[in-house]
Design a protein around this motif. Structure first.
Motif, mmCIF file in Angstrom:
data_model
loop_
_atom_site.group_PDB
_atom_site.id
_atom_site.type_symbol
_atom_site.label_atom_id
_atom_site.label_comp_id
_atom_site.label_asym_id
_atom_site.label_seq_id
_atom_site.Cartn_x
_atom_site.Cartn_y
_atom_site.Cartn_z
ATOM 1 N N MET A 1 -19.970 -13.836 24.443
ATOM 2 C CA MET A 1 -20.942 -13.180 23.569
ATOM 3 C C MET A 1 -21.168 -11.729 24.005
ATOM 4 O O MET A 1 -21.349 -10.838 23.173
ATOM 5 C CB MET A 1 -22.244 -13.973 23.545
ATOM 6 N N ALA A 2 -21.127 -11.487 25.317
ATOM 7 C CA ALA A 2 -21.223 -10.110 25.806
ATOM 8 C C ALA A 2 -20.010 -9.291 25.360
ATOM 9 O O ALA A 2 -20.133 -8.110 24.994
ATOM 10 C CB ALA A 2 -21.330 -10.112 27.331
ATOM 11 N N LEU A 3 -18.849 -9.925 25.358
ATOM 12 C CA LEU A 3 -17.635 -9.251 24.915
ATOM 13 C C LEU A 3 -17.708 -8.900 23.427
ATOM 14 O O LEU A 3 -17.296 -7.810 23.006
ATOM 15 C CB LEU A 3 -16.418 -10.139 25.194
ATOM 16 N N LEU A 4 -18.267 -9.803 22.628
ATOM 17 C CA LEU A 4 -18.446 -9.512 21.205
ATOM 18 C C LEU A 4 -19.397 -8.336 21.014
ATOM 19 O O LEU A 4 -19.163 -7.470 20.157
ATOM 20 C CB LEU A 4 -18.984 -10.759 20.490
ATOM 21 N N ALA A 5 -20.466 -8.295 21.812
ATOM 22 C CA ALA A 5 -21.402 -7.167 21.730
ATOM 23 C C ALA A 5 -20.716 -5.863 22.106
ATOM 24 O O ALA A 5 -20.941 -4.818 21.476
ATOM 25 C CB ALA A 5 -22.611 -7.421 22.640
ATOM 26 N N TRP A 6 -19.872 -5.926 23.122
ATOM 27 C CA TRP A 6 -19.119 -4.734 23.538
ATOM 28 C C TRP A 6 -18.211 -4.242 22.422
ATOM 29 O O TRP A 6 -18.079 -3.027 22.189
ATOM 30 C CB TRP A 6 -18.307 -5.056 24.788
ATOM 31 N N LYS A 7 -17.585 -5.175 21.685
ATOM 32 C CA LYS A 7 -16.714 -4.782 20.586
ATOM 33 C C LYS A 7 -17.514 -4.122 19.469
ATOM 34 O O LYS A 7 -17.052 -3.161 18.833
ATOM 35 C CB LYS A 7 -15.970 -6.013 20.051
ATOM 36 N N VAL A 8 -18.729 -4.623 19.208
ATOM 37 C CA VAL A 8 -19.581 -4.000 18.193
ATOM 38 C C VAL A 8 -19.978 -2.585 18.632
ATOM 39 O O VAL A 8 -19.972 -1.643 17.823
ATOM 40 C CB VAL A 8 -20.835 -4.857 17.937
ATOM 41 N N GLU A 9 -20.283 -2.416 19.927
ATOM 42 C CA GLU A 9 -20.635 -1.091 20.432
ATOM 43 C C GLU A 9 -19.441 -0.159 20.370
ATOM 44 O O GLU A 9 -19.592 1.053 20.079
ATOM 45 C CB GLU A 9 -21.145 -1.219 21.877
ATOM 46 N N ALA A 10 -18.236 -0.703 20.609
ATOM 47 C CA ALA A 10 -17.035 0.126 20.537
ATOM 48 C C ALA A 10 -16.791 0.656 19.127
ATOM 49 O O ALA A 10 -16.176 1.708 18.947
ATOM 50 C CB ALA A 10 -15.820 -0.677 21.009
ATOM 51 N N LEU A 11 -17.292 -0.067 18.127
ATOM 52 C CA LEU A 11 -17.202 0.399 16.738
ATOM 53 C C LEU A 11 -18.301 1.409 16.405
ATOM 54 O O LEU A 11 -18.410 1.863 15.265
ATOM 55 C CB LEU A 11 -17.308 -0.790 15.775
ATOM 56 N N GLN A 12 -19.118 1.740 17.423
ATOM 57 C CA GLN A 12 -20.206 2.713 17.295
ATOM 58 C C GLN A 12 -21.260 2.274 16.276
ATOM 59 O O GLN A 12 -21.858 3.091 15.571
ATOM 60 C CB GLN A 12 -19.645 4.096 16.924
ATOM 61 N N LEU A 13 -21.488 0.951 16.215
ATOM 62 C CA LEU A 13 -22.491 0.422 15.291
ATOM 63 C C LEU A 13 -23.796 0.095 16.004
ATOM 64 O O LEU A 13 -24.813 -0.161 15.360
ATOM 65 C CB LEU A 13 -21.942 -0.818 14.580
ATOM 66 N N ILE A 14 -23.763 0.052 17.331
ATOM 67 C CA ILE A 14 -24.984 -0.025 18.120
ATOM 68 C C ILE A 14 -24.850 0.983 19.258
ATOM 69 O O ILE A 14 -23.734 1.373 19.635
ATOM 70 C CB ILE A 14 -25.242 -1.441 18.686
ATOM 71 N N SER A 15 -25.965 1.392 19.808
ATOM 72 C CA SER A 15 -25.938 2.376 20.888
ATOM 73 C C SER A 15 -25.670 1.702 22.227
ATOM 74 O O SER A 15 -25.779 0.475 22.359
ATOM 75 C CB SER A 15 -27.275 3.117 20.950
ATOM 76 N N ALA A 16 -25.329 2.495 23.226
ATOM 77 C CA ALA A 16 -25.096 1.970 24.566
ATOM 78 C C ALA A 16 -26.364 1.326 25.115
ATOM 79 O O ALA A 16 -26.303 0.300 25.810
ATOM 80 C CB ALA A 16 -24.620 3.080 25.494
ATOM 81 N N GLN A 17 -27.537 1.900 24.772
ATOM 82 C CA GLN A 17 -28.796 1.339 25.247
ATOM 83 C C GLN A 17 -29.026 -0.064 24.678
ATOM 84 O O GLN A 17 -29.469 -0.971 25.393
ATOM 85 C CB GLN A 17 -29.970 2.255 24.857
#
Length: 488
Positions: free
Chosen positions: A236-252
């Motif tokens: 699930m953390a990896l999925l979140a990382w992929k969403v962040e990599a798409l710049q759809l959520i911030s690093a924070q």
């Protein structure tokens, strides 16, 4: 070797075969709803003016909830029975499907697809239902039939929904098409509830003595259980990382998600300790123990088989198109062949497991799949395309057969915990898909196939450490009495 297929009357609609047919159709409907958006994404993107990144996010969100959902649904099945839980699941996903069809914004679409990940947990429910109705000598074949036929739901969505959307016509055609699958889920929920029972007449439906988590039977198994849960949160953390990599959520936001997952894992550990504290304090009589290593090894085997299946199906057409410069339509046919062989081989793997030994069959089929992917890693444009397709189809056969073997063994660990064990093993299938698809996004195709081959080879080696299923299962009733269940 016993003849398990002599009295396996698949086309019969009496007793257990009626339950088999109604249950694989429930799985079919749940997969139809789960993947009803995929063939209509181009139309949805145009109608709602979505970006490519938003479409990719919808695909990620559609599988994100399935990992924890299979664990939760497994617990509910063991406590309340597959008849009720499958009916409720279909009704809820039907409502979510209607919500998706009425969505007017990306946010609404995203929420609907995220929640519809629960539809993927339907698979776990049927594993428990089939195990209640079929004797162990036919269990592998029956579970393989259930899995293979139910999986066709995703293919049915790809074939039927675009045509249905065109038939409805207009800019809302996709809404009517996806909404129709929701109505189908509603209707089938009622049909299923009114048509099946949890067990044959006179049989006992064994329930766990404690709810909220899997009850283990030794300190060592408790430690292994906690270890087994880590990859679920990591995925699930990896999925979140992929969403962040798409710049759809911030690093924070990503770091907040990581922190939340750590807290949830610690809370889960606390809950599991509360459930198993008696086992930790006082050893359980060996007669009543089951070995959690069986669950771990089957989870690993399903991660590399079903996980590889999902990952390879998504990239294989592009591989053939880029490697052999074939037309897009022909490349799609080759990709469909992989999926078709894999689905058809699940019953074969179950039948092989029933007739030639559970442990030995799993090890041999995993080894065959590993060899197949080692061969696929060497495919390049110098190969005759017919030979490349043959190698691909052979790999698919071994892959699907090994997956069928896995769920021929799951119900033979502890009957009262079958739903929870199937939930853990099934969740690992999604974990494998997440891991392999992430690897594919980072390396070339040859390295991707090689990674799958190595993963399957490790699972084959681990399978040799399993114990063969016993002749009887031991169940402790709530009143403390012991019942022996024959499994031959």
């Amino acid at each position: 070797m016993s003849n398990t297929s002599a009295d396996f009357k698949f086309f019969s609609f009496g007793d257990r075969f009626k339950v088999l047919h109604l249950t694989w159709m429930a799985f079919f409907v749940s997969f139809l709803v789960w993947f009803n958006h995929a063939p209509l994404l181009v139309v949805i993107q145009e109608q709602l003016a979505l970006s490519d990144q938003q479409i990719k996010t919808l695909l990620i969100l559609n599988v994100a909830l399935t990992i924890p959902a299979r664990i939760i649904v497994g617990m509910l099945v063991d406590s309340y029975g597959p008849r009720t839980i499958y009916s409720v699941l279909l009704a809820i996903t039907g409502g979510l499907c209607l919500f998706f069809s009425l969505a007017r914004s990306f946010e609404a679409l995203a929420l609907a697809r995220f929640l519809l990940g629960f539809a993927g947990a339907g698979f776990v429910i049927g594993i428990r239902m089939i195990s209640e109705w079929f004797p162990a000598r036919q269990l592998g074949l029956a579970e393989g039939m259930y899995k293979g036929l139910g999986n066709i739901g995703s293919a049915a969505a790809a074939i039927s929904l675009p045509a249905l959307a065109l038939w409805f016509g207009g800019e809302n055609g996709w809404r009517y098409a996806t909404g129709a699958t929701g109505i189908l889920a509603f209707v089938y929920a009622a049909i299923y509830y009114l048509s099946v029972r949890d067990t044959p007449a006179g049989s006992t439906y064994f329930k766990p003595n404690k709810s909220g988590g899997l009850a283990v039977t030794s300190k060592r198994d408790f430690a292994l259980y906690l270890l087994t849960n880590i990859p679920m949160f990591a995925a699930m953390a990896l999925l979140a990382w992929k969403v962040e990599a798409l710049q759809l959520i911030s690093a924070q936001v990503l770091y907040c998600i990581y922190a939340a997952l750590v807290v949830l894992y610690l809370l889960q550990c606390r809950k599991l300790f509360a459930i198993n504290k008696e086992v930790i304090a006082t050893p359980v009589n060996e007669l009543y123990q089951y070995k959690f290593k069986q669950v771990m090894i089957l989870s690993l085997a399903y991660a590399v088989t079903f996980g590889a299946e999902l990952a390879v199906v998504s990239m294989l057409p592009m591989f053939f198109q880029n490697t052999f410069a074939v037309p897009v339509a022909l490349a799609g046919v080759f990709g469909a062949c992989f999926a078709a062989v894999d689905m058809a081989s699940c019953p074969s793997g179950g039948w092989i497991s029933d007739n030639f030994g559970r442990k030995r069959s799993l090890t041999i089929l995993l080894t065959g799949a590993a060899i197949g992917f080692f061969i696929m890693a060497s495919i390049d444009d110098s190969w005759p395309i017919a030979l490349a397709v043959a190698a691909m189809m052979c790999s698919s056969f071994f892959l699907g057969s090994a997956a069928g073997c896995v769920f021929a063994m799951v119900p033979l660990i502890r009957r009262s915990l079958t739903g929870q064990i199937a939930g853990i093993v099934g969740a690992y299938g999604n974990i494998g898909a997440v891991v392999f698809l992430t690897v594919f996004s980072l390396v070339d195709t040859s390295t991707f196939f090689l990674t799958i081959a190595i993963g399957i080879a490790l699972a084959a080696a681990a399978s040799m450490l399993m114990d063969a299923p016993q002749d009887t299962l031991i169940e402790v009733m709530p009143d403390g009495s012991v019942q022996r269940i024959p499994v031959h």
